[in-house]
Design a protein around this motif. Sequence first.
Motif, PDB file in Angstrom:
ATOM      1  N   GLY A 159       0.782  -1.225   0.000  1.00  0.00           N
ATOM      2  CA  GLY A 159       0.000   0.000   0.000  1.00  0.00           C
ATOM      3  C   GLY A 159       0.819   1.283   0.000  1.00  0.00           C
ATOM      4  O   GLY A 159       0.249   2.375  -0.021  1.00  0.00           O
ATOM      5  N   VAL A 160       2.133   1.173   0.021  1.00  0.00           N
ATOM      6  CA  VAL A 160       2.985   2.380   0.011  1.00  0.00           C
ATOM      7  C   VAL A 160       3.315   2.708  -1.445  1.00  0.00           C
ATOM      8  O   VAL A 160       3.894   1.872  -2.139  1.00  0.00           O
ATOM      9  N   GLY A 321       5.170   2.689   5.258  1.00  0.00           N
ATOM     10  CA  GLY A 321       3.783   2.330   5.540  1.00  0.00           C
ATOM     11  C   GLY A 321       3.598   0.823   5.504  1.00  0.00           C
ATOM     12  O   GLY A 321       4.556   0.062   5.661  1.00  0.00           O
ATOM     13  N   HIS A 322       2.337   0.426   5.317  1.00  0.00           N
ATOM     14  CA  HIS A 322       2.014  -1.001   5.350  1.00  0.00           C
ATOM     15  C   HIS A 322       2.341  -1.662   4.022  1.00  0.00           C
ATOM     16  O   HIS A 322       1.716  -1.385   3.015  1.00  0.00           O
ATOM     17  N   GLU A 327      -5.762  -5.533   2.454  1.00  0.00           N
ATOM     18  CA  GLU A 327      -6.301  -4.229   2.063  1.00  0.00           C
ATOM     19  C   GLU A 327      -5.244  -3.246   1.577  1.00  0.00           C
ATOM     20  O   GLU A 327      -5.438  -2.595   0.551  1.00  0.00           O
ATOM     21  N   PRO A 328      -4.093  -3.106   2.276  1.00  0.00           N
ATOM     22  CA  PRO A 328      -3.066  -2.214   1.725  1.00  0.00           C
ATOM     23  C   PRO A 328      -2.637  -2.619   0.317  1.00  0.00           C
ATOM     24  O   PRO A 328      -2.480  -1.762  -0.570  1.00  0.00           O
ATOM     25  N   VAL A 331      -5.179  -1.597  -2.177  1.00  0.00           N
ATOM     26  CA  VAL A 331      -5.142  -0.152  -2.485  1.00  0.00           C
ATOM     27  C   VAL A 331      -4.252   0.082  -3.712  1.00  0.00           C
ATOM     28  O   VAL A 331      -4.611   0.831  -4.630  1.00  0.00           O
ATOM     29  N   ALA A 332      -3.097  -0.584  -3.732  1.00  0.00           N
ATOM     30  CA  ALA A 332      -2.185  -0.420  -4.869  1.00  0.00           C
ATOM     31  C   ALA A 332      -2.811  -0.988  -6.141  1.00  0.00           C
ATOM     32  O   ALA A 332      -2.713  -0.386  -7.215  1.00  0.00           O
TER      33      ALA A 332
ATOM     34  N   GLY B 169      -0.998   6.503  -6.641  1.00  0.00           N
ATOM     35  CA  GLY B 169      -0.855   5.329  -5.777  1.00  0.00           C
ATOM     36  C   GLY B 169      -1.878   5.213  -4.668  1.00  0.00           C
ATOM     37  O   GLY B 169      -1.975   4.163  -4.026  1.00  0.00           O
ATOM     38  N   GLY B 172      -6.922   4.415  -4.941  1.00  0.00           N
ATOM     39  CA  GLY B 172      -7.698   3.247  -4.537  1.00  0.00           C
ATOM     40  C   GLY B 172      -7.937   3.166  -3.051  1.00  0.00           C
ATOM     41  O   GLY B 172      -8.361   2.125  -2.550  1.00  0.00           O
ATOM     42  N   PHE B 313      -8.238   1.994   4.166  1.00  0.00           N
ATOM     43  CA  PHE B 313      -7.830   0.628   3.845  1.00  0.00           C
ATOM     44  C   PHE B 313      -6.323   0.413   3.920  1.00  0.00           C
ATOM     45  O   PHE B 313      -5.865  -0.640   4.310  1.00  0.00           O
ATOM     46  N   GLY B 314      -5.553   1.418   3.555  1.00  0.00           N
ATOM     47  CA  GLY B 314      -4.099   1.232   3.481  1.00  0.00           C
ATOM     48  C   GLY B 314      -3.359   1.701   4.724  1.00  0.00           C
ATOM     49  O   GLY B 314      -2.154   1.503   4.826  1.00  0.00           O
ATOM     50  N   ASP B 316      -1.543   4.208   7.445  1.00  0.00           N
ATOM     51  CA  ASP B 316      -0.679   5.387   7.329  1.00  0.00           C
ATOM     52  C   ASP B 316       0.416   5.186   6.285  1.00  0.00           C
ATOM     53  O   ASP B 316       1.114   4.168   6.297  1.00  0.00           O
ATOM     54  N   VAL B 317       0.574   6.175   5.431  1.00  0.00           N
ATOM     55  CA  VAL B 317       1.683   6.190   4.484  1.00  0.00           C
ATOM     56  C   VAL B 317       2.474   7.462   4.753  1.00  0.00           C
ATOM     57  O   VAL B 317       1.900   8.547   4.855  1.00  0.00           O
TER      58      VAL B 317
END
Lengths: 446, 446
Positions: A159-160, A321-322, A327-328, A331-332, B169, B172, B313-314, B316-317
């Motif tokens: 997700g980063v 990040g995650h 889910e992360p 997101v990507a 990025g 989503g 969903f993701g 913290d980034v």
Amino acid sequence: MTTRKVASKTSVKPPAKAPAKKTAPTPKATTRIALIGFGTVGSSVAKLLAELKLPGLELTHIFNRDVARKRALPTAKFVPKSVVWTDDVNVLLASDADVIVELVGGLTPAESWIKKALAAGKSVVTANKQLIAYRGPGLMKLAAANGVYLLHGAAVAGGVPVIPGILQGLGGDQVTRLSGIVNGTCNYILSRMETGADYLTVLADAQQLGYAEADPSADVDGYDARAKLCILARIAMHAELNPDDVPTQSISVIDAVDFAYAKELNCTIRQISSAQADGTTVHARVAPMLVPLSSPIAWSHGTQNMVVSSGRFGGDVVFSGHGAGGEPTAVAVVSDLLAVSQKCATVQLPIRKRTVTGDFLAPHYLRFIVDDKPGIVSAISGALSKVGANIDSILQRPGYPKHRLAFVVTTEPCLTSTIEQAVSSIAKMDCMLERPLCLQMLERND
Amino acid sequence: MTTRKVASKTSVKPPAKAPAKKTAPTPKATTRIALIGFGTVGSSVAKLLAELKLPGLELTHIFNRDVARKRALPTAKFVPKSVVWTDDVNVLLASDADVIVELVGGLTPAESWIKKALAAGKSVVTANKQLIAYRGPGLMKLAAANGVYLLHGAAVAGGVPVIPGILQGLGGDQVTRLSGIVNGTCNYILSRMETGADYLTVLADAQQLGYAEADPSADVDGYDARAKLCILARIAMHAELNPDDVPTQSISVIDAVDFAYAKELNCTIRQISSAQADGTTVHARVAPMLVPLSSPIAWSHGTQNMVVSSGRFGGDVVFSGHGAGGEPTAVAVVSDLLAVSQKCATVQLPIRKRTVTGDFLAPHYLRFIVDDKPGIVSAISGALSKVGANIDSILQRPGYPKHRLAFVVTTEPCLTSTIEQAVSSIAKMDCMLERPLCLQMLERND
């Protein structure tokens, strides 16, 4: 695999797929999405699509083995009734889906499926780091030849947004170094060990929590991180590396005693993926390394990922990040689906094949387990001096038994290959109860 | 401004500007670049273009006042001989340049120049945060109507690819909160004050070093950060805010004593730009805040920038790095130029107008300077209790004189407006030598 006909590479693309360029996309005709794999990430993709209701995206097909079992799962509630479920991947490849999301991982059969999808004029979004690391350039060429997209933002750091951030935001720099924590499993294990737990206990916990596989080798031995490092080197340094050429060192060699000594050196230990451009060569390595507590790299705890990209003009840029989890990662994937749907190409710069060396000029940490007797330190310093490595410090914490004494020598910066040569000769000494452990030490500004 | 004719909005675009969509860009015909402004960033853009030799980018025009002086500067050595220098902006606007790089900042005259460029079928790359914050949507529409690009990756956090990272990025995800350090000047001042220096000394140093303007108001009073926060809210939360509605608090109110008390609370103080989505409202504020030392936000020292985007969903980034300076900002500009050159559109999602409130439900830090006498604490706690705010701690460090005593009260989470109501009544107490200082405290997970 059936021989069902799929649209051939030379088939005429329907006009809807190749509209004249528009700069500011007005919502396009719906992009039809087919998922290959309805596991943790796949079901999260379905959930995000259902919850976010993003304009222009529609889930139309899902492939998985044992469809009946998957459809009965609670996670299937996010799947629209209209979706076609199938256990025959050719149904997806021959369907009217515009984009295939590949989430099964590995080279086989993912590669052949993706090739068929691209040849059939479908875009592909994938989280498959091994495939992109080993086969990325060829697949990219195939996508371009067919006028479709191949996006893989989920392949590194979940997700980063490291991949889109570098592609779209650092093309104007010359990235000279990458250092990253890109395997959440290793980071979880090592950051738990930092607080006193031992390797096997933490590994068992990680397996229980679903962070580590039953066979943890891909994670702990560095193969997962190595694939990600090669992808990062390609997009950030425009350097094509053969993943098999990048040396790896397993984190399973790390012991509680190493964290105790690392602490004395104001450091902790992390699995670091590191690459450094040097003319036509790239220094690259995936290994547990000592990291100064004052370095951003030491901030990552648990399953967090972090990538530091160092540029000649922009300096250090940190992304964190995650890096994993359903889910992360979804997101990507969904962000990439938006890019496909809105015809957003990514910046591409010429990529060049580069030779890999595992050698880094760096201080090193050497930990010995010995049956103590006079003359050991003198013999070790003799072996180091013979290869031209200078000792920076000798540490011996109290409390270890004489017959199994753990002590540490750190060296001033020298080449990994040089220090390994000395270690090989030291390993032959009678008093050595284990092969000495040799770890690279990151410096504060690494 | 002369009345020299520039290509009108309805002029037919040359065919080379609107090729049929290609997914994988083969090197395009050269993109001709005109710079408006040859200051720190502009000359760095010229340097990067000269040093990086990126395919398809060619610097062709430079506008600046007093061209002769600029051409004599050492930084001009990176400018190709073929470049047309001019002090008449209309020369650029009427030229055959494909893209205008606007680096003069501010609303006037930048806005009218950019409008003319877009109307003339030229793409625009800008680092102008005020213009994008206040006029972004209208300018985007104008760019779209003319089939060209308007990119502003350099407008927030300079060389840190926050804008492309979020756009490509995090589309989503559903971003619910943004917290950032986006003004390097304030971060430099406050991180220097953290080590004991006083505000005016550090401000003078910052001015000497070129980090702060002669009139530092835009930085220290939060207007610069506020514009950036509004841009971030637009791209990450798809929320359109009126920058004037976002409350700001100057960092000039912070005293050495506040760092001493912050330290007792395991915190430091930073200028934080914060936004939180809440239905059709966005809570937004730019102010010095207490930041736990354990929070990633406290990692930023010196002129570093950091943005934390929190997604449903993701998670913290974190993005961090050099937010300002010629070369880091030029990295963002040149990256955007590559995107324009390669026809890489960015993901766009529907943006909605949102109401702003400056209210946050948070713990607060109240610092009082009093002429000490019995009953003060009781009166303060009475005023707080009257508005329903609960005291969490009372801190009084030794060593302050009775007649000018600095002490601190922290509250449990309550609304900013509530606590400000109490502060207004407390301020009227005879013993108060200064208006009490009220700062929001970030919690560890903020």
